[in-house]
Scaffold this motif. Sequence first.
Motif: not given
Length: 366
Positions: A350-355
């Motif tokens: 999983y990779v979080i889209d910090m936007a």
Amino acid sequence: MIAVKGYGTKHSFTGLKAYAFERKEAGAHEVEIAVLYCGVCHSDIHQAKNEWSNTVYPCVPGHEAVGRVTKVGAHVSKHAVGDIVGVGCLIDSCRQCEPCGHGEENYCEGPNGALATYNGPMVPSAAGTENTYGRTNTYGGYSDVLVVDEHYVLKIPASLAPEVAAPILCAGVTTYSPMKHWGVKAGDKVGILGFGGLGNMAAKIAKAMGAQVTVFTRTEEKLEQATRIGVQGVLETDKDALKALKGTFDFILSTVPEKHDVNPFVALLKRDKTLVVVGALELLEPVNNQEVAFHRKSVAGSLIGSIADTQEVLDFCAAHQIGPDIQIIPIQQINDAYKKVIDGDVRFRYVIDMATLKEDTAFSEF
């Protein structure tokens, strides 16, 4: 001070939630980074839940952060405003001990060891004192801003998408570093035990090194995933298959993130070869020393990687056009993502889209 928004927790028994806190302004040798993406590592879960019994709360996880430099200190020379950069597992070290002198900051032997990107220092400062980051704890990449010394900031190659580069900062270097240290080379037969986030990255790196790669996993689904990336897969429970492979491997890397039995896989090593454990920090099942001693085999451990190793693996992945298989999520799904990681229901990182932090309107304060 800089007003920062992020996700963290104050207790081992609660989920992560939106928090507001502060970071100090970038100093002379530091860079300010607007975080774009942050990978979700199993270590984040261990720390948030205090499963290693060393968590310092409040805890803001995240040590696979990629972002854009927005400000540099007066003496910064390695990075410039606008650069796409990464921050991995450590953001400082004593810089004076023997390991630091040899460029192995991850093994720092200073008073507090290497300063972790979050939950650092691992040994809290004495009451009333602060570390160089202005507090007795560090807050990680599940946030919109990081401030880090330039030496511990990595350059992201232009050919790597920032969201793909993020997990390489931990999963990539954690698997690359031991393969480099133990001299994995073209033609070697390499085994990868476990095929989650680390195992997926390890198999791709070993294959790119020219090794013959075999993944050991528990499910038929992951056997198919191994075939998809061009490596062999073997079920851990297939005793006949394991017996046929006895004494044939040059190197085995265990990426399993929990206590497990390595003995069936030690038996697969050739004489004088090594099995390295990177996925679990807790005690393993006892090792059968007859199997080790009679063939002069080794069971070893490795801890993440140095700053130089991290830059090397980023460049290596860019050169070979490899990267982790990722799923991008909004940060509001982080607690559900943790459950799926624990259940093994993610392919593979999983990779979080910090936007997506902007979607939150209410932030508690630490």
